[in-house]
Design a protein around this motif. Structure first.
Motif, PDB file in Angstrom:
ATOM      1  N   GLY A  25       0.795  -1.218   0.000  1.00  0.00           N
ATOM      2  CA  GLY A  25       0.000   0.000   0.000  1.00  0.00           C
ATOM      3  C   GLY A  25       0.830   1.273   0.000  1.00  0.00           C
ATOM      4  N   HIS A  26       2.042   1.204   0.535  1.00  0.00           N
ATOM      5  CA  HIS A  26       2.932   2.376   0.574  1.00  0.00           C
ATOM      6  C   HIS A  26       3.332   2.843  -0.831  1.00  0.00           C
ATOM      7  CE1 HIS A  26       5.635  -1.064   0.245  1.00  0.00           C
ATOM      8  NE2 HIS A  26       6.509  -0.224  -0.306  1.00  0.00           N
ATOM      9  N   LEU A  27       3.159   2.003  -1.837  1.00  0.00           N
ATOM     10  CA  LEU A  27       3.523   2.372  -3.217  1.00  0.00           C
ATOM     11  C   LEU A  27       2.510   3.323  -3.858  1.00  0.00           C
ATOM     12  CD1 LEU A  27       4.642  -1.151  -4.481  1.00  0.00           C
ATOM     13  CD2 LEU A  27       6.110   0.743  -3.728  1.00  0.00           C
ATOM     14  N   LEU A  28       1.357   3.472  -3.248  1.00  0.00           N
ATOM     15  CA  LEU A  28       0.288   4.291  -3.816  1.00  0.00           C
ATOM     16  C   LEU A  28       0.365   5.706  -3.247  1.00  0.00           C
ATOM     17  CD1 LEU A  28      -2.566   1.623  -3.641  1.00  0.00           C
ATOM     18  CD2 LEU A  28      -0.900   2.017  -5.467  1.00  0.00           C
TER      19      LEU A  28
ATOM     20  N   GLY B   5      -4.237   4.854  -5.263  1.00  0.00           N
ATOM     21  CA  GLY B   5      -4.588   5.257  -3.907  1.00  0.00           C
ATOM     22  C   GLY B   5      -4.834   6.746  -3.786  1.00  0.00           C
ATOM     23  N   GLY B   6      -5.380   7.121  -2.645  1.00  0.00           N
ATOM     24  CA  GLY B   6      -5.620   8.526  -2.370  1.00  0.00           C
ATOM     25  C   GLY B   6      -4.949   8.919  -1.073  1.00  0.00           C
ATOM     26  N   PRO B   7      -4.759  10.189  -0.839  1.00  0.00           N
ATOM     27  CA  PRO B   7      -5.268  11.272  -1.672  1.00  0.00           C
ATOM     28  C   PRO B   7      -4.328  11.563  -2.837  1.00  0.00           C
ATOM     29  CG  PRO B   7      -4.121  12.221   0.200  1.00  0.00           C
ATOM     30  CD  PRO B   7      -4.077  10.717   0.366  1.00  0.00           C
ATOM     31  N   ASN B   8      -4.896  12.167  -3.865  1.00  0.00           N
ATOM     32  CA  ASN B   8      -4.035  12.647  -4.937  1.00  0.00           C
ATOM     33  C   ASN B   8      -3.967  14.165  -4.869  1.00  0.00           C
ATOM     34  OD1 ASN B   8      -6.548  13.330  -5.943  1.00  0.00           O
ATOM     35  ND2 ASN B   8      -6.194  12.487  -7.956  1.00  0.00           N
ATOM     36  N   GLU B   9      -2.985  14.741  -5.528  1.00  0.00           N
ATOM     37  CA  GLU B   9      -2.773  16.178  -5.473  1.00  0.00           C
ATOM     38  C   GLU B   9      -2.550  16.708  -6.885  1.00  0.00           C
ATOM     39  OE1 GLU B   9       0.143  17.414  -2.604  1.00  0.00           O
ATOM     40  OE2 GLU B   9      -0.279  15.681  -1.356  1.00  0.00           O
ATOM     41  N   ARG B  10      -3.436  16.364  -7.780  1.00  0.00           N
ATOM     42  CA  ARG B  10      -3.265  16.758  -9.179  1.00  0.00           C
ATOM     43  C   ARG B  10      -4.420  17.635  -9.633  1.00  0.00           C
ATOM     44  NH1 ARG B  10      -2.711  11.235 -12.275  1.00  0.00           N
ATOM     45  NH2 ARG B  10      -2.860  12.669 -14.019  1.00  0.00           N
ATOM     46  N   ASN B  11      -4.137  18.510 -10.582  1.00  0.00           N
ATOM     47  CA  ASN B  11      -5.213  19.296 -11.168  1.00  0.00           C
ATOM     48  C   ASN B  11      -5.185  19.240 -12.691  1.00  0.00           C
ATOM     49  OD1 ASN B  11      -3.024  20.933 -11.591  1.00  0.00           O
ATOM     50  ND2 ASN B  11      -3.730  22.608 -10.313  1.00  0.00           N
ATOM     51  N   ASP B  12      -4.439  18.285 -13.224  1.00  0.00           N
ATOM     52  CA  ASP B  12      -4.435  18.092 -14.670  1.00  0.00           C
ATOM     53  C   ASP B  12      -5.596  17.207 -15.097  1.00  0.00           C
ATOM     54  OD1 ASP B  12      -3.277  15.072 -15.172  1.00  0.00           O
ATOM     55  OD2 ASP B  12      -2.447  15.981 -13.366  1.00  0.00           O
TER      56      ASP B  12
ATOM     57  N   PRO C 234      -9.090  12.312 -12.155  1.00  0.00           N
ATOM     58  CA  PRO C 234      -9.526  11.498 -11.018  1.00  0.00           C
ATOM     59  C   PRO C 234      -9.130  12.145  -9.696  1.00  0.00           C
ATOM     60  CG  PRO C 234      -8.006  10.294 -12.482  1.00  0.00           C
ATOM     61  CD  PRO C 234      -8.004  11.717 -12.895  1.00  0.00           C
ATOM     62  N   VAL C 235     -10.108  12.421  -8.851  1.00  0.00           N
ATOM     63  CA  VAL C 235      -9.862  13.003  -7.531  1.00  0.00           C
ATOM     64  C   VAL C 235     -10.101  11.914  -6.499  1.00  0.00           C
ATOM     65  CG1 VAL C 235     -10.567  14.769  -5.881  1.00  0.00           C
ATOM     66  CG2 VAL C 235     -10.579  15.279  -8.340  1.00  0.00           C
ATOM     67  N   ARG C 236      -9.037  11.567  -5.833  1.00  0.00           N
ATOM     68  CA  ARG C 236      -9.114  10.501  -4.837  1.00  0.00           C
ATOM     69  C   ARG C 236      -8.854  11.091  -3.459  1.00  0.00           C
ATOM     70  NH1 ARG C 236      -9.495   5.847  -7.477  1.00  0.00           N
ATOM     71  NH2 ARG C 236      -9.019   5.928  -9.698  1.00  0.00           N
ATOM     72  N   PHE C 237      -9.629  10.629  -2.507  1.00  0.00           N
ATOM     73  CA  PHE C 237      -9.556  11.150  -1.149  1.00  0.00           C
ATOM     74  C   PHE C 237      -8.675  10.257  -0.286  1.00  0.00           C
ATOM     75  CE2 PHE C 237     -13.691  12.080  -3.100  1.00  0.00           C
ATOM     76  CZ  PHE C 237     -13.518  13.449  -3.274  1.00  0.00           C
ATOM     77  N   ALA C 238      -8.310  10.730   0.900  1.00  0.00           N
ATOM     78  CA  ALA C 238      -7.441   9.979   1.805  1.00  0.00           C
ATOM     79  C   ALA C 238      -8.032   8.604   2.095  1.00  0.00           C
ATOM     80  CB  ALA C 238      -7.244  10.748   3.105  1.00  0.00           C
ATOM     81  N   ASN C 239      -7.153   7.624   2.167  1.00  0.00           N
ATOM     82  CA  ASN C 239      -7.513   6.244   2.527  1.00  0.00           C
ATOM     83  C   ASN C 239      -8.501   5.606   1.563  1.00  0.00           C
ATOM     84  OD1 ASN C 239      -5.864   6.372   4.915  1.00  0.00           O
ATOM     85  ND2 ASN C 239      -7.469   7.656   5.792  1.00  0.00           N
ATOM     86  N   THR C 240      -8.424   5.950   0.294  1.00  0.00           N
ATOM     87  CA  THR C 240      -9.255   5.305  -0.722  1.00  0.00           C
ATOM     88  C   THR C 240      -8.368   4.511  -1.666  1.00  0.00           C
ATOM     89  OG1 THR C 240      -9.203   7.228  -2.198  1.00  0.00           O
ATOM     90  CG2 THR C 240     -11.026   7.102  -0.615  1.00  0.00           C
ATOM     91  N   ILE C 241      -8.944   3.454  -2.212  1.00  0.00           N
ATOM     92  CA  ILE C 241      -8.205   2.588  -3.138  1.00  0.00           C
ATOM     93  C   ILE C 241      -9.128   2.255  -4.309  1.00  0.00           C
ATOM     94  CG2 ILE C 241      -7.069   0.347  -3.468  1.00  0.00           C
ATOM     95  CD1 ILE C 241      -5.551   1.892  -1.418  1.00  0.00           C
ATOM     96  N   GLY C 242      -8.590   2.356  -5.498  1.00  0.00           N
ATOM     97  CA  GLY C 242      -9.352   1.987  -6.678  1.00  0.00           C
ATOM     98  C   GLY C 242      -8.514   1.169  -7.640  1.00  0.00           C
ATOM     99  N   LEU C 243      -9.200   0.574  -8.582  1.00  0.00           N
ATOM    100  CA  LEU C 243      -8.547  -0.110  -9.699  1.00  0.00           C
ATOM    101  C   LEU C 243      -8.918   0.620 -10.973  1.00  0.00           C
ATOM    102  CD1 LEU C 243      -9.275  -3.854  -8.793  1.00  0.00           C
ATOM    103  CD2 LEU C 243      -7.063  -2.681  -8.670  1.00  0.00           C
TER     104      LEU C 243
END
Length: 180
Positions: free
Chosen positions: A16-19, A40-47, A102-111
């Motif tokens: 999980g640390h890789l995300l 994983g989240g959170p992400n910090e992108r605005n592209d 894609p906006v991902r929040f803290a402690n979220t995981i997706g495929l």
């Protein structure tokens, strides 16, 4: 020889640390036709990513928001835990090549499942002006690339955006977009 099945919860516990930001993804499978990534989240992108192939999203843990430019307006597609969404590719409908963030929040995981890009395919990263001075989505910057390894190719483009005020300046209104 076939690879054994992947126990996704076990993989997450060990890897999980890789995300981590800024891209937050790890390629689980890279086959002849498809790429499967854990994100994983959170992400910090605005592209906003624009690709010619379909993209499938599944939320394993927690929800996310897929920001899109649909026609001439910004929209949010909410994908909750356990839900999936298919973003169309170039051969499908007027929604083809939909810019998406894609906006991902803290402690979220997706495929995310994407197609391996055909040789002639061009992906783009776009950044839009959010100053409010425009009636429709206005592009500040666009980078084009042929994707071979999304995880490694996006990071330097995103880092350039984040560290360069000139790259973040809207040519129409002069506003400087936030780095994140």
């Amino acid at each position: 020889m076939l690879a054994p099945p992947l126990n996704f919860p076990k993989w997450l516990a060990e890897n999980g640390h890789l995300l981590q930001p800024p891209v937050n993804n790890f390629c689980l499978y890279s086959g002849k036709d498809y790429i499967v990534m854990a994100v994983g989240g959170p992400n910090e992108r605005n592209d906003y990513h624009v690709n010619e192939t379909e993209e499938w999203f599944y939320q394993h843990k927690g929800g996310m928001v897929l920001r899109v430019v649909d026609g001439q307006e910004f929209k949010d597609v909410k994908i909750e835990e356990g839900e999936m969404f298919l973003l169309p590719g170039a051969s499908n409908s007027a929604a083809a090549n939909t810019p998406h963030n894609p906006v991902r929040f803290a402690n979220t995981i997706g495929l995310v499942v994407e197609r391996v890009r055909p040789t002639e395919a061009t992906d783009r990263l776009r950044w839009y002006c959010k100053s409010g001075a425009h009636e429709k989505p206005t592009i500040i910057r666009e980078e084009s690339l042929h994707v071979t390894d999304l995880g490694t190719q996006l990071k330097p483009l995103i880092q350039h955006w984040m560290s360069n005020d000139a790259a973040r300046t809207c040519k129409e209104c002069g506003a400087v977009a936030e780095a994140k």
